[in-house]
Design an enzyme around this catalytic site. Structure first.
Site, short mmCIF file in Angstrom:
data_model
loop_
_atom_site.label_atom_id
_atom_site.label_comp_id
_atom_site.label_asym_id
_atom_site.label_seq_id
_atom_site.Cartn_x
_atom_site.Cartn_y
_atom_site.Cartn_z
CE1 TYR A 159 0.36 -10.64 3.91
CE2 TYR A 159 -0.20 -11.31 6.15
CZ TYR A 159 0.45 -10.45 5.27
OH TYR A 159 1.20 -9.42 5.77
CE LYS A 163 3.83 -11.31 4.24
NZ LYS A 163 4.86 -10.48 3.60
P1 NAD Z 1 2.03 -1.12 1.60
O1 NAD Z 1 0.85 -1.46 0.79
O2 NAD Z 1 2.16 0.24 2.17
O3 NAD Z 1 3.38 -1.43 0.80
C1 NAD Z 1 3.51 -2.54 -0.04
C2 NAD Z 1 4.24 -2.08 -1.31
O4 NAD Z 1 4.48 -3.25 -2.10
C3 NAD Z 1 3.40 -1.11 -2.15
O5 NAD Z 1 4.18 0.02 -2.51
C4 NAD Z 1 3.06 -1.94 -3.38
O6 NAD Z 1 2.94 -1.16 -4.57
C5 NAD Z 1 4.24 -2.90 -3.43
N1 NAD Z 1 3.94 -4.11 -4.19
C6 NAD Z 1 2.82 -4.86 -4.14
N2 NAD Z 1 2.90 -5.86 -5.02
C7 NAD Z 1 4.10 -5.73 -5.65
C8 NAD Z 1 4.75 -6.47 -6.66
N3 NAD Z 1 4.16 -7.52 -7.24
N4 NAD Z 1 6.00 -6.08 -7.06
C9 NAD Z 1 6.57 -5.00 -6.50
N5 NAD Z 1 6.00 -4.25 -5.55
C10 NAD Z 1 4.77 -4.62 -5.13
O7 NAD Z 1 2.02 -2.21 2.76
P2 NAD Z 1 3.01 -2.46 3.99
O8 NAD Z 1 2.15 -2.63 5.17
O9 NAD Z 1 4.14 -1.53 4.02
O10 NAD Z 1 3.54 -3.90 3.58
C11 NAD Z 1 4.91 -4.20 3.46
C12 NAD Z 1 5.14 -5.63 3.90
O11 NAD Z 1 4.83 -5.74 5.28
C13 NAD Z 1 4.26 -6.65 3.19
O12 NAD Z 1 5.02 -7.77 2.84
C14 NAD Z 1 3.21 -6.99 4.22
O13 NAD Z 1 2.71 -8.28 4.05
C15 NAD Z 1 4.04 -6.86 5.48
N6 NAD Z 1 3.25 -6.67 6.72
C16 NAD Z 1 2.46 -5.57 6.90
C17 NAD Z 1 1.74 -5.43 8.08
C18 NAD Z 1 0.86 -4.24 8.38
O14 NAD Z 1 0.09 -4.27 9.36
N7 NAD Z 1 0.93 -3.16 7.60
C19 NAD Z 1 1.81 -6.43 9.06
C20 NAD Z 1 2.62 -7.53 8.84
C21 NAD Z 1 3.34 -7.64 7.66
#
Ligand code: NAD
Length: 257
Positions: A159, A163
């Protein structure tokens, strides 16, 4: 006198737009009149978010069930979005997955899955989207990275690498596409309360308190706090910002260095 900038009103594709940060970004953009295309593997959720946004903000929306690894489907899905939204002048890549295993337990399949969804798909999608981005003024791209790109994470090397790759990819795209007037930036969220955090928060005792201790502001962030920064970077307010990364973490990175 303060100059009031003309906002682009072009449509924006949001991968992973059905949940968490993607959904909050779509809502923030729609709030200022940007039409949005919600792309996600979860069709029912994508459709309900698209409907909710159209009703609440009165903008055009559309939903597509699309796994971002299915590159061969990009052209058709972009065509559908262009038809539904009128134009496509922006991309937010929020689709992302995390399979936290340390290096001793790494397997090829989970490495490929994480790198393909978080990183590879972004490069290939931008390539297919270029004609649309080039033909609209003020086009912009935002990639959702993570503070793991900066800090690393011994329990989550794939991961973190995906990123960090997204940061370097985005700077490279920014360099190449600047001549076309296309800005490319990234955001590194800290610990944000989204469905991605539900499982670790439920299964790792004391995790929320650990997050809070690492954060100067002493709390987890809300997805809307990322969505507002996405909206800013997609707007003309950010007209001189490209190849940049904004850390939105309540002060985790400075306290961990
Ligand atoms: P989330 O799980 O709520 O949303 C992620 C979405 O991506 C989901 O709706 C899922 O169905 C969709 N998804 C997953 N694989 C997919 C694919 N192959 N094709 C299309 N859609 C797909 O999570 P989130 O926290 O909103 O994550 C969004 C982004 O933020 C991610 O890239 C995650 O790495 C990043 N992020 C999140 C956090 C956190 O603490 N939540 C921190 C840093 C970065």
């Amino acid at each position: 006198m303060t100059e009031i900038l003309q906002e682009p009103k072009t449509g924006v594709i949001i991968t992973g737009g059905a949940s968490g940060i993607g959904r909050a970004s779509a809502r923030a953009l729609a709030e200022v009149g940007r039409p949005v295309a919600i792309w996600d593997i979860d069709q029912a959720l994508a459709e309900s978010v698209a409907k909710e946004i159209a009703t609440e903000f009165g903008v055009s929306t559309c939903a597509a069930k699309l796994d971002v690894r299915e590159c061969e489907r990009f052209a058709a899905a972009i065509g559908d979005a262009r038809q539904a939204l009128g134009t496509v002048g922006g991309l937010v890549h929020s689709a992302g997955v995390s399979h936290p295993v340390p290096v001793e337990e790494l397997d090829e399949a989970s490495w490929d899955l994480v790198l393909d969804i978080n990183l590879r798909s972004h490069a290939l999608l931008v390539k297919v989207l270029l004609p649309d981005l080039r033909s609209n003024r003020g086009s912009a791209i935002v990639g959702i990275a993570s503070i793991n790109a900066i800090l690393g994470n011994g329990l989550n090397p794939a991961y973190s690498a995906s990123k960090a790759g997204l940061l370097a990819l985005s700077r490279s795209l920014a360099d190449r596409l600047a001549a076309d007037g296309i800005r490319v930036n990234t955001i590194c969220p800290g610990y944000i309360r989204t469905p991605m955090q539900d499982e670790p928060l439920a299964n790792v005792p004391g995790l929320e308190q650990a997050y809070e201790r690492q954060c100067m502001l002493g709390r987890m962030g809300e997805p809307e706090e990322i969505g507002r920064v996405v909206r800013f970077l997609m707007s003309d307010e950010a007209s001189f910002i490209t190849a940049e990364n904004i850390v939105v973490d309540g002060g985790v990175v400075p306290s961990q260095r």
